[in-house]
Design a protein around this motif. Structure first.
Motif, PDB file in Angstrom:
ATOM      1  N   PRO A 334       0.984  -1.209   0.041  1.00 49.47           N
ATOM      2  CA  PRO A 334       0.107  -0.084   0.611  1.00 49.47           C
ATOM      3  C   PRO A 334       0.947   1.482  -0.196  1.00 49.47           C
ATOM      4  O   PRO A 334       1.656   1.296   0.429  1.00 49.47           O
ATOM      5  N   VAL A 335       0.495   2.356  -0.565  1.00 50.77           N
ATOM      6  CA  VAL A 335       1.028   3.443  -1.057  1.00 50.77           C
ATOM      7  C   VAL A 335       0.505   5.035  -0.656  1.00 50.77           C
ATOM      8  O   VAL A 335      -0.800   4.610  -0.414  1.00 50.77           O
ATOM      9  N   ASP A 336       0.718   5.943  -0.108  1.00 51.94           N
ATOM     10  CA  ASP A 336       0.083   6.980   0.575  1.00 51.94           C
ATOM     11  C   ASP A 336       0.054   8.049  -0.885  1.00 51.94           C
ATOM     12  O   ASP A 336       1.661   8.510  -0.904  1.00 51.94           O
ATOM     13  N   VAL A 337      -0.668   8.509  -1.503  1.00 49.80           N
ATOM     14  CA  VAL A 337      -0.041   9.493  -2.525  1.00 49.80           C
ATOM     15  C   VAL A 337       0.201  11.094  -1.890  1.00 49.80           C
ATOM     16  O   VAL A 337       0.861  11.650  -2.277  1.00 49.80           O
ATOM     17  N   ALA A 338      -0.930  11.372  -0.513  1.00 56.45           N
ATOM     18  CA  ALA A 338      -0.718  12.522  -0.695  1.00 56.45           C
ATOM     19  C   ALA A 338       1.039  12.751   0.090  1.00 56.45           C
ATOM     20  O   ALA A 338       0.492  13.456  -0.003  1.00 56.45           O
ATOM     21  N   ALA A 339       1.020  11.584   0.419  1.00 54.74           N
ATOM     22  CA  ALA A 339       2.332  11.804   1.342  1.00 54.74           C
ATOM     23  C   ALA A 339       3.455  11.449   1.316  1.00 54.74           C
ATOM     24  O   ALA A 339       4.331  11.981   1.948  1.00 54.74           O
ATOM     25  N   GLY A 371      -1.869  -4.408  -6.647  1.00 55.10           N
ATOM     26  CA  GLY A 371      -2.012  -2.986  -7.960  1.00 55.10           C
ATOM     27  C   GLY A 371      -3.214  -2.779  -7.969  1.00 55.10           C
ATOM     28  O   GLY A 371      -3.117  -0.897  -8.897  1.00 55.10           O
ATOM     29  N   GLN A 372      -4.125  -3.055  -8.276  1.00 57.99           N
ATOM     30  CA  GLN A 372      -5.630  -2.839  -8.777  1.00 57.99           C
ATOM     31  C   GLN A 372      -5.859  -1.626  -7.789  1.00 57.99           C
ATOM     32  O   GLN A 372      -6.432  -0.699  -8.440  1.00 57.99           O
ATOM     33  N   MET A 373      -5.911  -2.327  -5.551  1.00 63.04           N
ATOM     34  CA  MET A 373      -6.729  -1.270  -5.751  1.00 63.04           C
ATOM     35  C   MET A 373      -5.762  -0.048  -4.754  1.00 63.04           C
ATOM     36  O   MET A 373      -6.416   0.364  -4.792  1.00 63.04           O
ATOM     37  N   ASN A 374      -4.220   0.091  -5.396  1.00 65.38           N
ATOM     38  CA  ASN A 374      -3.879   0.701  -5.098  1.00 65.38           C
ATOM     39  C   ASN A 374      -3.935   1.846  -6.328  1.00 65.38           C
ATOM     40  O   ASN A 374      -3.778   3.271  -5.840  1.00 65.38           O
ATOM     41  N   ALA A 375      -3.941   1.354  -7.391  1.00 62.99           N
ATOM     42  CA  ALA A 375      -4.118   2.706  -8.724  1.00 62.99           C
ATOM     43  C   ALA A 375      -5.375   3.442  -8.748  1.00 62.99           C
ATOM     44  O   ALA A 375      -5.903   3.638  -8.483  1.00 62.99           O
ATOM     45  N   VAL A 376      -6.968   2.266  -7.661  1.00 60.90           N
ATOM     46  CA  VAL A 376      -7.818   3.080  -7.719  1.00 60.90           C
ATOM     47  C   VAL A 376      -8.077   4.195  -6.732  1.00 60.90           C
ATOM     48  O   VAL A 376      -8.337   5.339  -6.536  1.00 60.90           O
ATOM     49  N   MET A 377      -7.102   3.298  -5.513  1.00 63.81           N
ATOM     50  CA  MET A 377      -6.765   5.011  -4.472  1.00 63.81           C
ATOM     51  C   MET A 377      -6.301   6.360  -5.526  1.00 63.81           C
ATOM     52  O   MET A 377      -6.522   7.542  -4.458  1.00 63.81           O
ATOM     53  N   ALA A 378      -5.226   5.858  -5.994  1.00 66.40           N
ATOM     54  CA  ALA A 378      -4.426   6.776  -5.997  1.00 66.40           C
ATOM     55  C   ALA A 378      -5.449   7.639  -7.594  1.00 66.40           C
ATOM     56  O   ALA A 378      -4.854   9.031  -7.347  1.00 66.40           O
ATOM     57  N   LEU A 379      -5.840   7.266  -8.242  1.00 66.30           N
ATOM     58  CA  LEU A 379      -6.943   7.565  -8.774  1.00 66.30           C
ATOM     59  C   LEU A 379      -8.204   8.810  -7.744  1.00 66.30           C
ATOM     60  O   LEU A 379      -8.067  10.016  -8.322  1.00 66.30           O
ATOM     61  N   GLY A 380      -8.121   7.878  -7.042  1.00 67.28           N
ATOM     62  CA  GLY A 380      -9.379   9.222  -5.910  1.00 67.28           C
ATOM     63  C   GLY A 380      -8.699  10.315  -5.516  1.00 67.28           C
ATOM     64  O   GLY A 380      -9.129  11.511  -5.431  1.00 67.28           O
ATOM     65  N   ARG A 381      -7.268   9.874  -4.867  1.00 64.62           N
ATOM     66  CA  ARG A 381      -6.074  11.245  -4.425  1.00 64.62           C
ATOM     67  C   ARG A 381      -6.546  12.060  -5.843  1.00 64.62           C
ATOM     68  O   ARG A 381      -6.063  13.206  -5.278  1.00 64.62           O
ATOM     69  N   LEU A 382      -6.076  11.953  -6.626  1.00 60.92           N
ATOM     70  CA  LEU A 382      -5.946  12.585  -7.588  1.00 60.92           C
ATOM     71  C   LEU A 382      -7.261  13.509  -7.901  1.00 60.92           C
ATOM     72  O   LEU A 382      -7.035  14.107  -9.314  1.00 60.92           O
ATOM     73  N   ARG A 383      -8.163  12.536  -7.988  1.00 64.91           N
ATOM     74  CA  ARG A 383      -9.480  13.321  -8.394  1.00 64.91           C
ATOM     75  C   ARG A 383      -9.552  13.355  -9.688  1.00 64.91           C
ATOM     76  O   ARG A 383     -10.475  14.075 -10.622  1.00 64.91           O
ATOM     77  N   ALA A 384      -9.291  12.117  -9.994  1.00 70.41           N
ATOM     78  CA  ALA A 384      -9.723  12.448 -11.759  1.00 70.41           C
ATOM     79  C   ALA A 384     -10.808  11.052 -11.850  1.00 70.41           C
ATOM     80  O   ALA A 384     -11.472  10.046 -11.963  1.00 70.41           O
ATOM     81  N   VAL A 385     -11.999  12.953 -11.810  1.00 71.76           N
ATOM     82  CA  VAL A 385     -13.490  12.207 -12.145  1.00 71.76           C
ATOM     83  C   VAL A 385     -13.420  11.283 -13.401  1.00 71.76           C
ATOM     84  O   VAL A 385     -15.051  11.185 -13.664  1.00 71.76           O
ATOM     85  N   SER A 386     -12.432  11.853 -14.798  1.00 75.75           N
ATOM     86  CA  SER A 386     -12.559  11.141 -15.160  1.00 75.75           C
ATOM     87  C   SER A 386     -12.839   9.516 -15.475  1.00 75.75           C
ATOM     88  O   SER A 386     -13.182   8.646 -16.775  1.00 75.75           O
ATOM     89  N   ALA A 387     -11.855   8.824 -14.467  1.00 80.92           N
ATOM     90  CA  ALA A 387     -11.862   7.952 -14.146  1.00 80.92           C
ATOM     91  C   ALA A 387     -13.384   6.973 -14.254  1.00 80.92           C
ATOM     92  O   ALA A 387     -13.129   5.629 -13.714  1.00 80.92           O
TER      93      ALA A 387
END
Length: 816
Positions: A334-339, A371-387
């Motif tokens: 697990p990774v923390d995109v924000a920190a 990897g799938q769950m980390n990518a989903v969370m990363a898209l959320g942190r990036l506010r990628a509404v298009s995804a």
């Protein structure tokens, strides 16, 4: 975006007399109007009202640029247990260096600290990487060791966050010391595995469940082989080879091979290599058990593999292939995109659209779940509404509980801009996903959201009643009140709480509301009494369970108090897997002893389990096992009982095995009434009245005088409260007593007595006055020895000479 609730309406509701309404208003204020909330935060924090303070603290957690730490300090030192805990958790994310003096001040005050406060303080000391925080932690080590296990894992996890080799030795010593209690040693292993591989269960390692542990480590090795550096391939291959036959009895002979794999720590920061080195070097004793040696070997292998995981610092390399590095990092842990600084570096040098496209590809790839769950969370942190469409399709291809939870968090992280995107796909997505999407939309209630909820409310309530009710309570629209009035039932706490909240928010008054409020107070008293019970005294164990059951007829879910649950032996794995998704109680190995009636449609004993009720029974069963292991006598009123229905070769059979055996018997002898009767009685016991009725009728078709089938149909009619029908089946059975057949009854006399008792009971309940039951009596009288003026022995009340004299030996019917 126009919200359902205006800023002024929420301000007015902050003064509501009910605490839950004030908390709801404060949450809405901070979520829907963040700029105004930031300017008017002090009145909430200084209100002295926990209901308003806690949403304000949650807002501060999301907005590190707002507020000051002095306000947090006062709340930590002076607030109640929950507010104090949450203030500290917010402060440690903003100004960690200032927290340690606060903790010393709190401890010096000598106040009694609650469990939540102690837990938060320990966690904070682990996150603050200073010598002062480490010294404060070490000062309490002996106290933690000597007291209960409540804070053991939290404390040592915080201690190991400072990465000192001496603390590793302490935990290894506890884990390997066979004189220590099992519970303590498992807890020590759990802390160590949390540092290197949270996916390994400490109890499985401790008890040398080598099949599961080796498979889990082997999966990690296979995954790492695809993403680790080329130089690590040889190490991974050797670990894979060792895992093929590593068991408790072979752990000692594998010791030299495992020790040869241990890397030398390159620096103090090389934490996993240090754990592997110290675990391998930890002294073994000749008297050590095989299980302990196996746990030590697994620790070394897991730590060695963890050291090969790609690090997020690789994302900072501007010369590297960022796409390959990103894939490797996301698939590792697990990774923390924000920190994380590696992520911050990547975001500054890579085009955002390119990054989102790469993450969308990973989010749609189920081959690597992490990897799938980390990518989903990363898209959320990036506010990628298009995804949003990509994320929904990813879940629909492979729906899983873990991915569903991550998807919800990611969508909520996108902010209010996600609402139009979700409303656009709401009609085309799978129905199982709609409750989740509406719960995300409900955070930002607009008139369009209210309309969408109304359109799908019946469906969502059927699929997930708990989530649907949370959505209604969160939005608070008056338009939902008629639906809740139709559904509300006494004893349904969540349903009644949602109904009461909506009525209070919208100023509605009714007798129905007052009844719901009274019932909520009653349920709160029951819950408070249960929470105050320590269960140290076995007589205080619960005498009933509150289970959420789903009616099979109307598909409505409600809570029921259950006083008797029979636990049967578990089914063999193939049968268990076949019925894994079938939540009919007996197919999950349990039978509800109580006869229950659906609160909505009145159907009796036709329920399936909800996931919550199955978890509740499982938890109670585990408690029961622990009590038995402690040689404690289970009180007679305890609702769970272990039951064995049948045995084969001295081994108790599971309910699924019994059903399979009975069905096979019916298949091989379809014309034998006893086969159908046995199956019917089984279905009657496991509370499947529909199937039981079919089998009883089949037995009756094969033998019109099958008494047990008639009696069984009478019992089933009683379950449906059809007492006249039950009486008629009993009457028919009694009329055939002398000529009918029984197949499975052990005592015919008991059968007859129970039948007559039930006949009178059913007649009374149906309002029928039964005719006296004729009983044929045969008697023979010696005329010379019986006076003619005595009462006739036939029971008619006449003298013998006026009744049966001269008819000696003839059958006479009398009415008793």
């Amino acid at each position: 975006m126009t919200y359902l609730w205006s800023y002024q309406q929420l301000q007015d509701l902050l003064q509501h007399p009910a605490g839950d309404i004030r908390g709801w208003a404060a949450t809405g204020l901070c979520t829907l109007y963040p700029r105004q909330a930031a300017a008017a935060l002090d009145p909430l924090l200084l209100s002295g009202d926990d209901a308003r303070i806690r949403p304000a603290l949650a807002f501060l957690r999301r907005r590190p640029d707002v507020g000051d730490t002095e306000r947090l300090r006062r709340l930590f030192l002076e607030g109640g247990e929950t507010v104090s805990q949450e203030a500290l958790e917010v402060a440690v994310t903003r100004q960690p260096s200032e927290v340690v003096p606060w903790l010393k001040e709190k401890i010096a005050a000598g106040e009694r600290l609650g469990a939540a406060q102690v837990d938060a303080m320990i966690s904070a000391l682990g996150r603050v990487g200073s010598q002062d925080s480490y010294a404060l932690l070490k000062a309490t080590e002996q106290g933690v060791k000597q007291r209960s296990m409540a804070f053991f894992e939290r404390y040592y996890s915080a201690l190991l966050a400072h990465r000192k080799a001496s603390d590793l030795d302490t935990l290894l010593g506890i884990a390997c010391a066979e004189e220590e209690p099992e519970k303590l040693r498992i807890a020590a292993l759990a802390v160590l595995f949390w540092q290197i591989n949270p996916g390994l269960r400490a109890a499985d390692v401790f008890f040398a469940n080598s099949t599961w542990v080796n498979r889990r480590l082997g999966d990690d090795a296979t995954r790492l082989a695809a993403i680790a550096p080329a130089g690590a391939a040889a190490t991974i291959d050797r670990i894979t080879e060792i895992l093929k036959n590593l068991k408790a009895e072979t752990a000692a002979e594998h010791g030299p091979q495992i020790a040869a794999l241990v890397p030398t720590p390159a620096a103090d920061s090389d934490w996993h290599a240090l754990i592997a080195q110290q675990a391998a070097a930890f002294p073994t004793r000749p008297e050590q058990s095989q299980d302990t040696r196996y746990a030590q070997a697994v620790l070394v292998l897991a730590a060695t593999l963890a050291g090969l995981e790609p690090n997020t610092s690789a994302l900072e390399d501007p010369a590297g292939d960022w796409r390959a590095t990103l894939t490797a990092v996301l698939q590792s842990r697990p990774v923390d995109v924000a920190a994380d600084p590696g992520w911050r570096s990547l975001l500054t040098r890579v085009d955002r659209d390119q990054l989102v496209t790469a993450l969308e590809a990973l989010a749609g790839d189920p081959a690597s779940p992490l990897g799938q769950m980390n990518a989903v969370m990363a898209l959320g942190r990036l506010r990628a509404v298009s995804a949003v469409p990509v994320l929904i399709k990813a879940w629909e291809r492979q729906p899983a509980k873990d991915l569903e939870e991550v998807l919800e968090l990611a969508l909520k992280s996108m902010g209010p801009g996600v609402v139009p995107a979700l409303l656009a796909v709401l009609g085309s997505c799978r129905s199982e996903l709609r409750p989740l999407l509406l719960s995300v939309c409900g955070v930002y209630p607009t008139p369009e959201v209210v309309q969408a909820v109304l359109e799908h409310l019946d469906e969502c309530y059927r699929l997930n009643p708990e989530r649907a009710l949370r959505v209604l309570a969160r939005i608070g629209a008056e338009a939902f009140v008629p639906f809740l009035e139709r559904e509300v039932r006494p004893g349904e706490r969540t349903l009644e709480a949602a109904y009461v909240r909506l009525c209070r928010l919208n100023g509605r008054e009714s007798e129905r509301l007052r009844e719901a409020e009274r019932d909520l107070k009653r349920l709160e008293k029951i819950e408070a009494a249960a929470a105050a019970t320590s269960y140290r005294d076995l007589h205080q164990l619960p005498t009933f369970l509150t289970l959420q059951l789903i009616c099979k007829r109307c598909d409505k879910s409600y809570q029921y108090r259950v006083g008797s649950v029979h636990l049967h032996p578990p089914a063999p794995e193939p049968l268990k897997q076949r019925y894994h998704d079938d939540l009919t109680p007996f197919r999950q190995g349990l039978v509800i002893g109580d006869s229950l009636c659906c609160k909505n449609c009145g159907a009796r004993d036709e329920f399936s389990l909800s996931e919550e009720s199955l978890a509740e029974v499982t938890g109670q069963a585990m408690r029961m096992v622990l009590l038995k292991r402690a040689k404690a006598k289970i009180p007679a009123g305890y609702p769970l009982q272990h039951v064995s229905y049948q045995e084969r070769d001295g081994k108790p059979l599971s309910l699924l095995e019994i059903e399979q055996e009975l069905l096979e018997r019916v298949g091989t002898a379809p014309t034998q009434p006893q086969a159908h009767l046995a199956l019917a009685k089984f279905y009657e016991y496991v509370k499947m009245p529909g199937e039981a009725k079919k089998s009883y009728l089949m037995a009756l078709d094969l033998d019109k005088a099958a008494l047990e089938a008639m009696a069984g149909l009478a019992r089933l009619a009683e379950i449906e409260t059809h007492y006249r029908e039950a009486y008629e089946w009993c009457q028919r059975c009694l009329e055939n007593l002398t000529t009918g057949h029984v197949y499975l009854v052990e005592s015919f006399d008991d059968f007859k007595k129970a039948l007559r008792d039930k006949r009178h009971e059913y007649a009374r309940r149906a309002g029928i006055k039964p005719e006296p039951e004729p009983v044929p009596i045969r008697f023979r009288i010696e005329a010379a020895g019986y006076a003619k003026n005595r009462p006739c022995p036939c029971g008619s009340g006449k003298k013998y000479k006026l009744c049966c004299m001269g008819k000696d030996g003839r059958p006479t019917e009398v009415n008793p």
